[in-house]
Every structure is written in structure tokens, then in C-alpha cells.
Motif scaffolding. Structure first.
Motif, mmCIF file in Angstrom:
data_model
loop_
_atom_site.group_PDB
_atom_site.id
_atom_site.type_symbol
_atom_site.label_atom_id
_atom_site.label_comp_id
_atom_site.label_asym_id
_atom_site.label_seq_id
_atom_site.Cartn_x
_atom_site.Cartn_y
_atom_site.Cartn_z
ATOM 1 N N LEU A 1 -10.647 -37.954 15.128
ATOM 2 C CA LEU A 1 -9.944 -38.091 16.406
ATOM 3 C C LEU A 1 -10.053 -39.520 16.923
ATOM 4 O O LEU A 1 -9.090 -40.071 17.481
ATOM 5 N N ARG A 2 -11.213 -40.146 16.754
ATOM 6 C CA ARG A 2 -11.345 -41.541 17.207
ATOM 7 C C ARG A 2 -10.381 -42.439 16.443
ATOM 8 O O ARG A 2 -9.830 -43.388 17.003
ATOM 9 N N ALA A 3 -10.172 -42.128 15.180
ATOM 10 C CA ALA A 3 -9.288 -42.961 14.364
ATOM 11 C C ALA A 3 -7.831 -42.832 14.802
ATOM 12 O O ALA A 3 -7.146 -43.838 15.029
ATOM 13 N N ILE A 4 -7.323 -41.598 14.953
ATOM 14 C CA ILE A 4 -5.902 -41.438 15.265
ATOM 15 C C ILE A 4 -5.602 -41.706 16.738
ATOM 16 O O ILE A 4 -4.473 -42.022 17.094
ATOM 17 N N THR B 1 -9.247 -45.098 19.659
ATOM 18 C CA THR B 1 -10.333 -45.419 20.604
ATOM 19 C C THR B 1 -11.377 -46.326 19.968
ATOM 20 O O THR B 1 -12.233 -46.859 20.666
ATOM 21 N N ASP B 2 -11.315 -46.463 18.653
ATOM 22 C CA ASP B 2 -12.210 -47.360 17.926
ATOM 23 C C ASP B 2 -11.331 -48.286 17.094
ATOM 24 O O ASP B 2 -10.725 -47.869 16.104
ATOM 25 N N VAL B 3 -11.225 -49.555 17.485
ATOM 26 C CA VAL B 3 -10.281 -50.478 16.833
ATOM 27 C C VAL B 3 -10.624 -50.701 15.369
ATOM 28 O O VAL B 3 -9.752 -51.041 14.569
ATOM 29 N N ASP B 4 -11.888 -50.501 14.988
ATOM 30 C CA ASP B 4 -12.293 -50.760 13.607
ATOM 31 C C ASP B 4 -11.767 -49.708 12.642
ATOM 32 O O ASP B 4 -11.671 -49.957 11.435
ATOM 33 N N GLN C 1 0.443 -49.379 12.282
ATOM 34 C CA GLN C 1 1.420 -48.540 12.969
ATOM 35 C C GLN C 1 0.983 -48.349 14.409
ATOM 36 O O GLN C 1 -0.187 -48.532 14.745
ATOM 37 N N ASP C 2 1.956 -47.991 15.225
ATOM 38 C CA ASP C 2 1.605 -47.636 16.593
ATOM 39 C C ASP C 2 0.761 -46.367 16.590
ATOM 40 O O ASP C 2 0.796 -45.571 15.647
ATOM 41 N N ARG C 3 0.041 -46.192 17.672
ATOM 42 C CA ARG C 3 -0.775 -44.981 17.830
ATOM 43 C C ARG C 3 0.128 -43.749 17.763
ATOM 44 O O ARG C 3 1.255 -43.755 18.258
ATOM 45 N N LEU C 4 -0.366 -42.695 17.117
ATOM 46 C CA LEU C 4 0.377 -41.441 17.076
ATOM 47 C C LEU C 4 0.561 -40.906 18.491
ATOM 48 O O LEU C 4 -0.207 -41.212 19.395
ATOM 49 N N PRO D 1 -14.566 -32.525 19.518
ATOM 50 C CA PRO D 1 -13.579 -33.556 19.179
ATOM 51 C C PRO D 1 -14.035 -34.974 19.513
ATOM 52 O O PRO D 1 -13.748 -35.907 18.769
ATOM 53 N N ASN D 2 -14.721 -35.156 20.645
ATOM 54 C CA ASN D 2 -15.115 -36.504 21.045
ATOM 55 C C ASN D 2 -16.141 -37.119 20.100
ATOM 56 O O ASN D 2 -16.321 -38.334 20.078
#
Length: 837
Positions: free
Chosen positions: A100-103, A106-109, A116-119, A94-95
Motif C-alpha cells: 500500500l505504501r508503494a502504490i 507515501t514512500d518516495v523510495d 507513472q502518476d500515482r494510481l 494496510p498502513n
């Protein structure tokens, strides 16, 4: 030097480091085990796809012509293909996965969904778990009515037929009808079965399969003498009958069912709270298998025990405990929305019941018609009405670590003496009640004052100030929850009362409302309570009626055990076959749907299912029938010609080699060291010591043994805590208690070898085994013979005896004791010890 040398050699022999393969969904899913694949598909349909539909399809859907970043997410093939940035997920990592980085932001880009706020942490956790399981997606989908109708023609939904036993009167090999089916399949491919396994190998196999423990040297001597005197057939029959009547049979085969029942002693998820009363269901299951409770009755009790008649308090308590099956599942006790929490509990119950008994989950139809089975959303919400009319009592209280509490299920006192929590004084009861009333008045006063302030504001009057902070609200919320939790454990006089986990019918019996996309904020039409329709059960379906004053769980259980049900008996006998033969007749034991495998011997499966029902749904009779077959008795030796013709051994030309389950491996170490305590302990570590505290805090509890072990009882009595299992269970592929698991994985990892080499538990067993050998024999030769018989059910080969004797005799006197421990340790960590031939 000699001691150091043998340790070095031992390390080289034991340590196996398999090659690592990184798989993305686009690269295929061949490296994912059957159990992980089944769990991954369930998670994808119940948790992943609904989130994608709600948050992602607007920008990434082929149906809507949206493919921002070259990415579409509404079909499995599109998910596997990824987008302009490459693959979405790296299987089991996963890391390293872009998704996973998108939702997780952890990666602003690439933070998604945009604007939207983080899930929520729960959703992110579901995606992490899905990727850890392999990021599995269905290989194909059934989206139209015609496609769903075709699935009714699927082999598993056809009526169970009384299969004709192949005529093999010219054969002297077959002992049971089972053998006739197997031999006919082999002969059709020009193959023949293997010879019988050696006597000691067969005895070891029998003991582990029936009771999960190794035979003793005395067992070997007795069985060998009986074979010589009476022949193999009679000797095996007598040994099987003896083992079936032991307490250890129920523990061994009850553990198999606990895998299916997703038994655990904590809630899981972020707020991982212990279930201090779950052990009652565990013991109930063991007793049912020892009593050979008919499996159809077993189903009735677990789904609707509270609705069955009873003749005594003791029987009533037993039936209530049985319904713990519906209460011990994963629960998100951090959920802020009560309706959402209730909907998720119902969903988990639907998934468990349908997957456990029919080998196919209706829960995938929560948000849309099932993509590759015939189940519709109406089927799902018809079942949801049954469980929404059910009250689930799981016995936790509100605390700073969790937002959701659940009442325990009080048991009739009757003859139920075991209560692990303490009584309190009557004065303490009165004090707690008074404190609760005071807290509730404080909250009511604030609410009344707040309402008055609003009215005065509208009238332009001066608003009085009242300090009531969030901290005050939480203080009252948590303290009232704690008081309720303490009062629920005692009667009016403070006497501790027996409690359990389970279900009762709710005060209100109601149908469920279909939720668009499974969203509690999008109610649609009410769906009458009911069950899925199978063509094979047309007449039974027409007669099925749900009472207005009961939930319908009893009718659901009766439907599952109806004589015309095409799945229940097939699924169960296939699981039993798997435990004895290594693979199921249907290899995907938890998936009898269109995504599962077809049976290798469909007529044999139907024969066993028919016989099972005719034999009164008796597990012991089914197990005995298979154990007495010649098929079971075969050697596991490799035969090149047969292997080339049938490399997966689907035709059963030999017995499959199998690794012991984690519990059997640990029990075997305790058995050969002479330390094992076969008495059932009172309750469980969770009930006795941990109580109802958050599992996240137990690492700070000095009363708990390292690794949650520290006992010599059988491994089935070790704590089963979600996300924190004892090392030996965790490392050697114990079933994931989050899901229904009819089959375990059998992985090979470096950590397993390191554990066997360095674990204090294993080393202590070696030291105890050394003492046992020294007490039971006087010479090196005799001690080595005993050691090999305890560990492998055979004497040492000449070269083994010679080399070990030379090692022991060459050791300096001051190192002799340690050398014997090293020898015992080396025997405990070999492949021969942890595998069955």
C-alpha cells in the motif's frame, strides 16, 4: 463504595481483550474468517489482480521472466512470498503494508508503478480494503481447459438427487427425516446425539431464531404449561406456528436476506451519497417473507420484476420496487468516465446475482478466465450483455460531491401514498425549467463561439475573446444536476411523486463486447447474451433463447429457478440451515465452488433442496420443518468424548452455541426494558431527514440523533449507511453491505466491551428496565425473578439472588435507585444475555 465495587467487578467480568496476531500472506491465512475470506477473494479477482496485470506484470511476472527486486506478482504463491524487501502485506493492517505504501506513493523510495502518476484513489482504496480483509489470495488456480472441465465434475454442479432417507426404524430419537440423516452420521462414528435442551433454553432459542426477540415471562409460563399438558412435540409445533405468523418473522428473516442482497442506503466509495428510496426495497423484502412468497418467485421479481405481468398499479409498483435488488449496490459516483462507471455497475450486478443465488461469482472472469472455476470470459460477457441492456435507476443527482447522477424510478401512483419528499408549486417548476434552459443556452453559446473562434483561427482572422472558465463549466454542470434532481421528484404541477430504486430494460438491447483484461479501452469480440453452461442443465440450456426486444433478465431468472439447476435450491436451504444450526451443511455458505468446503451431509443437503422445491419453494415450511426436528432441539452442553471425536461439531452431536446478531442484541435490550416499538416506521431516517445529501456531511446535521440511533424501533429499521453504521451494528459484526454476505463474523474485541459498559444507549435501557421492574413487582425477590426471566428466560439461581439482594440491601437509601440501574446494566452486558445456548 458498594456501587463502585460492583462496577469494577462487572468491568473485569465483561472486558475481554483477545491476543492480537499479525499475519502476513506468507504466514498463512488461518486467522481470517470465512466471510472476510470470501469477500477478499472476490475483491482480489475483480479489482486487485486486474490492476497487477495492467501495471505490474511488465516488471514482476514469472510468465515474462521478470522479477525486479526478487518480486513476482502473477501467481498467488509469488504474492505470498514477497520480494527482497520482505512481505508485501500485513494481514488486516494496510498502513503497515509495503504494497500500500508503494502504490499510494507515501514512500518516495518505493513509489510504484515507476515513472507513472500515482494510481487513482479508487484503486488505492480497493487495495486498502483487500488488505483489511486479510490480503487473501486463492490457494490454487485452474488455468487450462482440462482443469476447467474438471470443475464441471465438482459436487455442487451435479444434479440434485432425491436422497434416500436412512432407515432408523429402531430409533426413538428421530422425529423428522432430517434427524435420520444426522443420527446415521453420528452412529457411523460411534457417537450419539445430545439430550433435549431444557424447556426455557429451547423457548429462548426458538424466539430469537424465528422472530429475533426474547420470550416474555408470560411466554415462558404458557409454553411450560403446554409442555406439561401436551408434551414437547405439540408445544414446540404450536409455538413455531404462532411465531411464523407474526410480523416480526418477516423482519427477522428479511434481514437475513438483506445481508445477501448487500442492502444499504448510500452509494459507498469516496463520494458516499445517500439512497433516499432504498427503504422501499427493505420493506418489500420484509413483506415477502411474511407472505411466504415462494423463493423462485422472489428471485423472478428481484431480477425481472419490471418484465412480469401485473393487474393493478399497486402490483406494478411492488414489482418495480423488487428490482431494487439490482440497484442498491456500491457505486463509484466519483468516476469520471461514463463507460467505466457503467461497466463497473454491470460487474457489481453480475457478482451479486451469481454469488447470491449460486454461491459462486462469475465476476472473477471479467479480466481472464476464472482461475479456479469453470467460468470463462465468454460466460462473463454473455451475462454482461443482459445487464448492459438494462437501465439502472438509483436516484442521485450530480453535485459538487459527486460526478455521477442516476435517475430515480417513478412508481405508478395507484395506492402508493408514502412519499417522503415535499411538493413544490407549479410556479417553482416553471422557474426551475427556465433556469435550466438558460444554463444550457449559456453552455451552447460558449461552445458555438469556441467553434467559431477555431474556424477564424484557421482563416487567420482575429479571434474574439470569451471568458468561460472551469468554474463556469462546473457551475453549470452542478446546477443543472441539482435542477434535474428536483424536477425528477415532482410531476408537471409540482406534486411529489413516489420514487424507488430499480431497473428497466434499456431502449437499446445489445450484446456486450469482450474487453481484453477487462479494460474498456481494449474492446475485442461481441459475445451473445447467455448464461454459464452446466452439464446438469444441458437440456434446459439448449432450450434457452433470449428475445431480441428484451434484456434477457427474465430468462436469466427462469434459468436460476429451473428444476434442474444444481445450485440455487442447495445454496438457499444451506443458508437457512446455517441460521438455525449455527453452521451450514456447506460451511462456506457463499462459496459452493472448488475453493469452498464440501458438505458435511451431502445427502441431507440434497434431501432438503428437493423437499424445498416440492414444497413450493416455501421458506416458512422449510424453517418449520427444521425447527420441529430433534436435531434442532438438542442441548448445547459440552461432552468431552464427542468433542474429541468431532471438535467442530460437523456431525451435529449438539446444538451450537451462538452469539446474537447485533440487531437481536439491541432489540433484546429494548424488549426487556419494555420500550421497544414493534410498529414499522414510515420510510427510514435516510429518506425522512438525510434525503439525497452526501453522507460525509450528515455529521454536521443537527437534526440527526447521536450515532444515527435515537429510536426504539426494531434495529432492522436503523439506517444502513456504507462506511458509517450505528455503533452497535458496526461493533457487533453487522454484515458488510458492500458484499453478498450469507454469514456474519462473530468477533470479540475490547471495543465491544467498552461499548457495553459505557454506551448511553445501554445505560438508558438499564434505567428503563429498572422502572419497569419497580412498576411490575413490589419486592426485591420478585423484581430479581422478573429481571432474570426477561433477560435469560430463567429464574435466578440461589447464589445469584442472594448476592444481588445483599448488594441492594447494603446500598444507602440515596443510592438505591442507582444500584438498581447497576444491577439491570450488569444483566444486559453478560455473555448469557448476548448468547444463545
Amino acid at each position: 463504595m458498594n456501587v463502585l465495587r460492583i462496577r469494577t467487578v462487572l468491568t473485569c467480568l465483561v472486558l475481554v481483550i483477545p491476543g492480537a496476531v499479525l499475519l502476513s500472506p506468507a504466514a498463512g491465512q488461518e486467522g481470517i474468517g470465512a466471510a472476510d475470506r470470501g469477500e477478499g477473494l472476490r475483491l482480489f479477482e475483480s479489482k486487485i489482480r486486474p490492476v497487477l496485470a495492467e501495471h505490474c506484470y511488465e516488471c514482476h511476472s514469472a510468465r515474462d521472466g521478470a522479477d525486479e527486486g526478487g518480486l513476482q506478482l502473477d501467481t498467488p504463491r509469488a504474492i505470498q512470498a514477497g520480494g527482497d524487501r520482505g512481505n508485501l502485506a500485513v494481514s488486516k493492517m494496510p498502513n503497515a503494508s509495503l504494497l500500500l505504501r508503494a502504490i499510494a506513493h507515501t514512500d518516495v523510495d518505493i513509489a510504484m508503478p515507476p515513472k507513472q502518476d500515482r494510481l487513482s484513489d479508487t484503486i488505492v482504496g480497493d487495495f486498502r480494503k483487500w488488505i483489511e480483509l486479510g490480503a487473501v489470495v486463492p490457494e490454487r488456480e485452474v488455468n487450462d481447459v482440462q482443469g476447467r472441465e474438471k470443475t464441471q465434475a465438482h459436487w455442487a454442479l451435479q444434479p440434485i438427487c432425491k436422497a434416500k432417507i436412512p432407515d432408523l426404524r429402531g430409533s426413538t430419537w428421530a422425529k423428522k427425516p432430517v434427524d435420520a440423516f444426522i443420527l446415521a452420521g453420528l452412529e457411523a462414528q460411534g457417537l450419539e446425539p445430545s439430550a433435549d435442551a431444557p424447556v426455557n433454553v429451547l423457548l429462548r432459542r426458538l424466539h430469537f431464531d424465528v422472530v429475533g426477540l426474547p420470550p416474555s415471562p408470560a411466554d415462558i409460563l404458557r409454553f411450560t404449561a403446554l409442555v406439561a399438558a401436551e408434551g414437547m412435540d405439540l408445544a414446540v409445533a404450536q409455538e413455531v406456528d404462532r411465531l411464523l405468523e407474526t410480523q416480526e418473522f418477516g423482519e427477522r428473516w428479511g434481514r437475513h436476506w438483506l445481508d445477501v442482497a448487500r442492502f444499504a442506503e448510500s452509494s459507498g466509495k469516496a463520494a458516499n451519497i445517500s439512497f433516499p428510496y432504498a427503504w422501499r426495497f427493505r420493506d418489500y423484502v420484509f413483506d415477502c417473507f411474511n407472505d411466504d412468497l415462494p423463493f423462485d418467485r422472489f428471485i423472478l421479481e428481484q431480477i425481472a420484476g419490471d418484465l412480469l405481468p401485473y393487474e393493478s398499479d399497486q402490483q406494478r409498483a411492488r414489482l418495480l420496487i423488487a428490482t431494487g435488488f439490482l440497484a442498491i449496490g456500491v457505486k463509484n459516483l466519483d468516476e469520471m468516465s461514463a463507460p467505466q462507471f457503467r461497466a463497473d455497475v454491470i460487474d457489481e450486478q453480475i457478482d451479486t446475482v451469481t454469488r447470491a443465488f449460486t454461491g459462486s461469482s462469475v465476476a472473477c472472469a471479467r479480466c481472464h478466465d476464472h482461475k479456479f472455476e469453470s467460468y470463462t470470459m465468454e460466460d462473463y460477457y454473455a451475462l454482461a450483455g443482459i445487464f448492459s441492456s438494462t437501465k439502472t435507476l438509483f436516484g442521485t443527482w450530480v453535485a459538487p460531491s459527486n460526478r455521477v447522477g442516476g435517475d430515480p424510478l417513478p412508481l405508478p401512483i395507484g395506492r402508493e401514498p408514502i412519499v417522503l419528499h415535499k411538493s413544490i408549486s407549479a410556479e417553482r417548476v416553471a422557474s426551475l425549467k427556465a433556469e435550466k434552459e438558460s444554463l444550457l443556452r449559456e453552455r451552447e453559446d460558449f461552445q458555438a463561439m469556441n467553434m467559431g473562434a477555431m474556424m477564424m483561427s484557421e482563416g487567420k482572422e482575429k479571434v474574439p475573446k470569451k471568458e468561460f472558465t472551469l468554474r463556469d463549466a462546473l457551475r453549470i454542470f452542478w446546477r443543472v444536476g441539482a435542477i434535474d434532481g428536483q424536477l425528477e421528484k415532482v410531476d408537471a404541477n409540482g406534486n411529489a411523486i413516489p420514487l424507488a430504486m430499480g431497473v428497466l430494460d434499456d431502449e437499446t438491447i445489445t450484446d456486450a463486447t469482450l474487453l481484453l483484461q477487462g479494460d474498456i479501452k481494449q474492446p475485442n469480440i461481441d459475445v451473445p447474451r447467455g448464461v454459464p453452461f452446466f452439464d446438469a442443465m444441458d437440456e434446459a440450456h439448449q432450450r434457452l433463447q433470449f428475445p431480441a426486444d428484451q434484456s434477457g433478465r427474465l430468462e436469466l431468472a427462469q434459468w436460476l429457478t429451473h428444476a434442474t439447476h444444481p445450485l440455487t435450491a442447495r445454496v438457499y436451504v444451506n443458508r437457512v440451515w446455517k441460521h438455525l444450526m449455527g453452521e451450514g451443511i456447506v460451511r462456506t455458505v457463499d462459496d459452493f465452488g472448488t475453493t469452498g468446503e464440501a458438505p458435511s451431509h451431502p445427502d441431507l443437503l440434497d434431501y432438503l433442496a428437493t423437499r424445498f422445491v416440492e414444497d413450493g419453494w416455501s421458506t416458512k415450511r422449510l424453517v418449520r420443518h427444521l425447527l420441529l426436528s430433534r436435531t434442532y432441539r438438542q442441548s448445547s452442553e459440552h461432552r468431552e468424548a464427542a468433542f474429541l471425536a468431532d471438535p467442530d461439531n460437523r456431525l451435529l452431536w449438539r446444538q451450537s452455541k451462538r452469539r446474537l446478531e447485533a440487531e437481536a442484541m439491541r432489540d433484546a435490550m429494548l424488549a426487556v426494558s419494555g420500550e421497544i416499538d414493534l410498529q414499522r416506521p414510515i420510510g427510514s431516517l435516510v429518506g425522512r431527514v438525510i434525503g439525497d445529501r452526501p453522507i460525509s456531511l450528515i455529521g454536521l446535521d443537527k437534526r440527526l440523533p447521536p450515532d444515527l440511533d435515537g429510536t426504539v424501533h426494531r434495529s432492522v429499521y436503523l439506517p444502513v449507511i456504507r462506511d458509517r453504521m450505528p455503533d452497535i451494528l458496526d461493533l457487533f459484526d453487522v454484515a458488510n453491505p458492500d458484499f453478498v454476505s450469507g454469514a456474519r463474523e462473530a468477533t470479540s474485541t475490547p471495543l465491544q466491551s467498552l461499548y457495553l459498559m459505557n454506551s448511553p444507549f445501554v445505560r438508558d435501557r438499564a434505567a428503563a428496565m429498572k422502572k419497569r421492574l419497580q412498576a411490575e413487582a413490589d419486592t426485591t425477590e420478585e423484581r430479581l425473578r422478573l429481571a432474570f426471566e426477561y433477560c435469560y428466560a430463567r429464574p435466578p439461581f440461589a447464589d445469584e439472588s442472594q448476592r444481588l439482594s445483599e448488594f441492594l440491601n447494603s446500598t444507602a437509601r440515596e443510592e438505591a435507585e442507582l444500584a438498581w440501574v447497576d444491577v439491570c446494566h450488569s444483566l444486559l452486558v453478560t455473555a448469557e444475555f448476548r448468547n444463545l445456548d
